[in-house]
Design a protein around this motif. Structure first.
Motif, PDB file in Angstrom:
ATOM      1  N   ILE A 101       0.812  -1.216   0.000  1.00 61.35           N
ATOM      2  CA  ILE A 101       0.000   0.000   0.000  1.00 61.35           C
ATOM      3  C   ILE A 101       0.845   1.266   0.000  1.00 61.35           C
ATOM      4  CG2 ILE A 101      -2.162  -0.898   0.936  1.00 61.35           C
ATOM      5  CD1 ILE A 101      -1.196  -0.056   3.715  1.00 61.35           C
ATOM      6  N   GLY A 102       2.137   1.121   0.136  1.00 60.05           N
ATOM      7  CA  GLY A 102       2.973   2.324   0.094  1.00 60.05           C
ATOM      8  C   GLY A 102       4.449   1.996   0.088  1.00 60.05           C
ATOM      9  N   HIS A 103       5.216   2.951  -0.390  1.00 61.43           N
ATOM     10  CA  HIS A 103       6.666   2.820  -0.381  1.00 61.43           C
ATOM     11  C   HIS A 103       7.238   4.013   0.362  1.00 61.43           C
ATOM     12  CE1 HIS A 103       7.078  -0.392  -3.399  1.00 61.43           C
ATOM     13  NE2 HIS A 103       5.955   0.104  -3.878  1.00 61.43           N
ATOM     14  N   GLY A 104       8.182   3.768   1.236  1.00 60.40           N
ATOM     15  CA  GLY A 104       8.873   4.865   1.902  1.00 60.40           C
ATOM     16  C   GLY A 104      10.359   4.650   1.745  1.00 60.40           C
ATOM     17  N   SER A 105      11.147   5.552   2.335  1.00 62.91           N
ATOM     18  CA  SER A 105      12.588   5.377   2.179  1.00 62.91           C
ATOM     19  C   SER A 105      13.110   4.194   2.995  1.00 62.91           C
ATOM     20  CB  SER A 105      13.314   6.659   2.553  1.00 62.91           C
ATOM     21  OG  SER A 105      12.815   7.127   3.779  1.00 62.91           O
ATOM     22  N   VAL A 147       5.309  -0.732   2.730  1.00 66.09           N
ATOM     23  CA  VAL A 147       4.203  -0.908   3.670  1.00 66.09           C
ATOM     24  C   VAL A 147       3.150  -1.805   2.999  1.00 66.09           C
ATOM     25  CG1 VAL A 147       2.443   0.261   5.061  1.00 66.09           C
ATOM     26  CG2 VAL A 147       4.642   1.379   4.659  1.00 66.09           C
ATOM     27  N   LYS A 157       4.802  -2.516   8.161  1.00 74.86           N
ATOM     28  CA  LYS A 157       5.867  -1.720   7.540  1.00 74.86           C
ATOM     29  C   LYS A 157       7.188  -2.451   7.699  1.00 74.86           C
ATOM     30  CE  LYS A 157       7.719   2.910   8.267  1.00 74.86           C
ATOM     31  NZ  LYS A 157       7.274   4.232   8.716  1.00 74.86           N
ATOM     32  N   GLN A 215      15.323   5.534  12.789  1.00 70.78           N
ATOM     33  CA  GLN A 215      13.896   5.770  12.627  1.00 70.78           C
ATOM     34  C   GLN A 215      13.110   4.695  13.378  1.00 70.78           C
ATOM     35  OE1 GLN A 215      12.731   6.536   8.634  1.00 70.78           O
ATOM     36  NE2 GLN A 215      10.613   6.901   9.163  1.00 70.78           N
ATOM     37  N   VAL A 249      -1.521   7.333  15.039  1.00 72.22           N
ATOM     38  CA  VAL A 249      -1.672   5.967  14.537  1.00 72.22           C
ATOM     39  C   VAL A 249      -1.128   5.000  15.593  1.00 72.22           C
ATOM     40  CG1 VAL A 249      -0.795   4.364  12.784  1.00 72.22           C
ATOM     41  CG2 VAL A 249      -1.579   6.638  12.106  1.00 72.22           C
ATOM     42  N   MET A 306       1.066  -1.893  12.569  1.00 71.08           N
ATOM     43  CA  MET A 306       0.356  -0.715  13.063  1.00 71.08           C
ATOM     44  C   MET A 306      -1.050  -0.645  12.516  1.00 71.08           C
ATOM     45  SD  MET A 306       2.399   2.203  11.056  1.00 71.08           S
ATOM     46  CE  MET A 306       3.093   1.884   9.487  1.00 71.08           C
ATOM     47  N   MET A 337      -4.599   2.499   8.017  1.00 70.07           N
ATOM     48  CA  MET A 337      -5.328   3.722   7.675  1.00 70.07           C
ATOM     49  C   MET A 337      -5.727   3.566   6.204  1.00 70.07           C
ATOM     50  SD  MET A 337      -5.287   5.292  10.573  1.00 70.07           S
ATOM     51  CE  MET A 337      -5.672   7.012  10.328  1.00 70.07           C
ATOM     52  N   SER A 385      -2.547   8.427   2.788  1.00 72.34           N
ATOM     53  CA  SER A 385      -2.065   9.693   3.343  1.00 72.34           C
ATOM     54  C   SER A 385      -2.702  10.901   2.655  1.00 72.34           C
ATOM     55  CB  SER A 385      -0.542   9.768   3.200  1.00 72.34           C
ATOM     56  OG  SER A 385      -0.201  10.114   1.880  1.00 72.34           O
ATOM     57  N   LYS A 426       4.692  15.854   7.436  1.00 73.27           N
ATOM     58  CA  LYS A 426       4.601  16.018   5.976  1.00 73.27           C
ATOM     59  C   LYS A 426       3.341  15.290   5.530  1.00 73.27           C
ATOM     60  CE  LYS A 426       7.641  12.035   5.252  1.00 73.27           C
ATOM     61  NZ  LYS A 426       8.837  11.525   4.603  1.00 73.27           N
ATOM     62  N   ASN A 449       2.782  11.605   6.208  1.00 72.53           N
ATOM     63  CA  ASN A 449       2.632  11.120   7.579  1.00 72.53           C
ATOM     64  C   ASN A 449       1.322  11.543   8.235  1.00 72.53           C
ATOM     65  OD1 ASN A 449       4.943   9.609   7.584  1.00 72.53           O
ATOM     66  ND2 ASN A 449       6.233  11.241   8.426  1.00 72.53           N
ATOM     67  N   LEU A 488      -2.284  10.425   8.037  1.00 77.83           N
ATOM     68  CA  LEU A 488      -3.015   9.298   7.441  1.00 77.83           C
ATOM     69  C   LEU A 488      -4.507   9.372   7.774  1.00 77.83           C
ATOM     70  CD1 LEU A 488      -0.473   6.416   8.229  1.00 77.83           C
ATOM     71  CD2 LEU A 488      -0.611   7.823   6.164  1.00 77.83           C
ATOM     72  N   ASP A 501       4.465   7.980  12.135  1.00 74.10           N
ATOM     73  CA  ASP A 501       5.929   8.132  12.107  1.00 74.10           C
ATOM     74  C   ASP A 501       6.408   9.237  13.034  1.00 74.10           C
ATOM     75  OD1 ASP A 501       5.804   6.244  10.230  1.00 74.10           O
ATOM     76  OD2 ASP A 501       6.749   7.381   8.630  1.00 74.10           O
TER      77      ASP A 501
HETATM   78  P1  ATP Z   1       9.687   8.370   4.540  1.00 74.33           P
HETATM   79  O1  ATP Z   1      10.152   6.966   4.411  1.00 74.33           O
HETATM   80  O2  ATP Z   1      10.543   9.360   3.845  1.00 74.33           O
HETATM   81  O3  ATP Z   1       9.394   8.754   5.959  1.00 74.33           O
HETATM   82  P2  ATP Z   1       6.897   7.874   4.094  1.00 74.33           P
HETATM   83  O4  ATP Z   1       6.354   8.440   5.372  1.00 74.33           O
HETATM   84  O5  ATP Z   1       6.030   8.013   2.879  1.00 74.33           O
HETATM   85  O6  ATP Z   1       8.292   8.490   3.753  1.00 74.33           O
HETATM   86  P3  ATP Z   1       6.511   5.234   5.145  1.00 74.33           P
HETATM   87  O7  ATP Z   1       6.178   5.736   6.512  1.00 74.33           O
HETATM   88  O8  ATP Z   1       7.320   3.992   5.024  1.00 74.33           O
HETATM   89  O9  ATP Z   1       7.254   6.332   4.305  1.00 74.33           O
HETATM   90  O10 ATP Z   1       5.119   5.021   4.395  1.00 74.33           O
HETATM   91  C1  ATP Z   1       5.046   4.796   3.015  1.00 74.33           C
HETATM   92  C2  ATP Z   1       3.612   5.028   2.559  1.00 74.33           C
HETATM   93  O11 ATP Z   1       2.792   3.967   3.046  1.00 74.33           O
HETATM   94  C3  ATP Z   1       2.997   6.321   3.114  1.00 74.33           C
HETATM   95  O12 ATP Z   1       3.220   7.401   2.281  1.00 74.33           O
HETATM   96  C4  ATP Z   1       1.528   5.963   3.229  1.00 74.33           C
HETATM   97  O13 ATP Z   1       0.881   6.257   2.016  1.00 74.33           O
HETATM   98  C5  ATP Z   1       1.537   4.453   3.447  1.00 74.33           C
HETATM   99  N1  ATP Z   1       1.334   4.107   4.855  1.00 74.33           N
HETATM  100  C6  ATP Z   1       2.237   4.190   5.858  1.00 74.33           C
HETATM  101  N2  ATP Z   1       1.722   3.773   7.020  1.00 74.33           N
HETATM  102  C7  ATP Z   1       0.439   3.402   6.769  1.00 74.33           C
HETATM  103  C8  ATP Z   1      -0.645   2.903   7.570  1.00 74.33           C
HETATM  104  N3  ATP Z   1      -0.513   2.693   8.865  1.00 74.33           N
HETATM  105  N4  ATP Z   1      -1.823   2.680   6.953  1.00 74.33           N
HETATM  106  C9  ATP Z   1      -1.974   2.906   5.638  1.00 74.33           C
HETATM  107  N5  ATP Z   1      -1.006   3.381   4.827  1.00 74.33           N
HETATM  108  C10 ATP Z   1       0.196   3.638   5.382  1.00 74.33           C
END
Ligand code: ATP
Ligand code: MG
Length: 339
Positions: A67-71, A75, A90, A102, A119, A135, A138, A142, A189, A192, A194, A205
């Motif tokens: 559902i998502g990619h972060g650095s 997720v 995550k 982190q 969250v 976790m 959501m 976001s 940002k 974060n 959600l 986060d």
């Molecule tokens: P960074 O890694 O730079 O902090 P980020 O906040 O986007 O960026 P992650 O926290 O890994 O990175 O989250 C990646 C994406 O996954 C988010 O942008 C969000 O869309 C989705 N996501 C994160 N946590 C949840 C959650 N608890 N429920 C639903 N979607 C989530």
């Protein structure tokens, strides 16, 4: 849903990663954060300083779609099978130094954060070199989704009462972190903030953890995330609660204008120059926005941190008070925009 039980974890470490602010022992069974006396193993977390353990059996978790990619990693949507609860999973690659930092912060959120505007974190476990943090799911994702969906619309991209529905819970969450936990979020940002399927907005986060040793590290490690940082943080002076207020103001500005206020600054140096040269972003008093909102945002986006309003002051600001007791169909609006 995840009941604590005591864990026996192998404490013999294969190697130690020493760092200025953090030391982590890693072995095939898991990892141990020595400073916070906390261990993540294959079956969950044990916090030795509080005596609390959170057991999680990975076999009881069914992983679904990404559902998502972060650095730090990916997720996933997932299901905790015994309780039939949907969760977010995550994955954090612990072989990267900043990710461990982190993670340490994420883990703090497991302690005793009980606030409906944050969250919830259920637990974490270690699996094949990756820590998986469970976790609250959501479902809507976001607020970045809102920004993307409304891109190109004329200003104000978002009605003020809808902005209020996002701003209020975020301020309440921040106020809880600042006042109750004496903690700075440091990573406010759109990604974060959600939203769940009930239309509730929550903060996730809880920060990039701590101050970085120098601004070079800042440049290298956080390209892409420096953008919402306050001037005092960028200029390396003391960074505290007002920094979160600045970032909060920038996010609101972006939601209203459909564009990140410093979009022209694409590198860290350009950002520094822009902050030195230009006054903080502000809303025009041209009738597009209510005078209360213009003032509200100017209370967030002050260059001098001491001049910024606190969460409490913002919650009592006339712009916030305007909507007291007013019913706003945020979920209906959201569906209209995102479906
Ligand atoms: P960074 O890694 O730079 O902090 P980020 O906040 O986007 O960026 P992650 O926290 O890994 O990175 O989250 C990646 C994406 O996954 C988010 O942008 C969000 O869309 C989705 N996501 C994160 N946590 C949840 C959650 N608890 N429920 C639903 N979607 C989530
Ligand atoms: Mg995030």
């Amino acid at each position: 849903m995840f009941r604590p039980r005591n864990l026996q974890l192998d404490s013999e470490s294969e190697h130690t990663m020493e760092e200025d602010s953090l030391s982590v022992d890693v072995n095939t069974e898991g990892l141990r954060f020595r400073k916070i006396d906390l261990e993540i193993g294959k079956e969950g977390i044990t916090n030795y300083s509080t005596g609390v353990s959170l057991a999680l059996n990975p076999a009881e978790i069914e992983t679904g779609q990404v559902i998502g990619h972060g650095s730090s990693g990916v997720v996933f949507a997932a299901r905790h099978i015994p309780s039939d609860t949907l969760i977010a999973l995550k994955s954090i690659n612990i072989y990267e130094r900043d990710r461990r930092k982190q993670l340490e912060n994420d883990l703090k959120a497991l302690d005793d954060f009980s606030c409906p505007y944050l969250v919830s974190y259920y637990g974490a476990f270690f699996s094949e070199g990756v820590v998986k943090v469970c976790m609250e799911l959501m479902e809507v994702g976001s607020t970045r989704r809102i920004v993307n969906a409304l891109a190109g619309r004329p200003e104000p991209v978002l009605p003020e009462e809808i902005l209020y529905c996002i701003a209020k819970p975020i301020l309440l969450g921040l106020n809880y972190l600042h006042r109750e936990k004496h903690m700075v979020h440091r990573d406010i940002k759109p990604e974060n903030l959600l939203i769940n399927s009930k239309g509730q907005v929550k903060l996730s986060d809880f920060g990039i953890c701590r101050e970085l040793a120098n601004s070079a590290a800042l440049c290298n490690s956080f390209v892409g995330t420096f953008t919402y940082m306050s001037p005092e943080r960028i200029f390396r002076s003391s960074y505290a609660y007002p920094g979160d207020i600045w970032s909060f103001g920038l996010v609101l500005m972006e939601l209203l204008k459909g564009e990140y206020p410093y979009s022209k600054a694409s590198t860290f140096l350009e950002m520094v120059e822009t902050l030195q040269r230009e006054p903080p972003p502000f809303l025009p008093s041209n009738g597009l926005y209510s005078p209360e909102l213009v003032d509200f945002l100017s209370r967030c986006l002050q260059a001098v941190p001491e001049q910024r309003a606190s969460c409490e002051e913002l919650l009592n600001h006339p712009w916030m008070q305007r909507y007291k007791g007013v019913h706003i169909d945020f979920l209906g609006w959201l569906k209209g925009v995102l479906l």
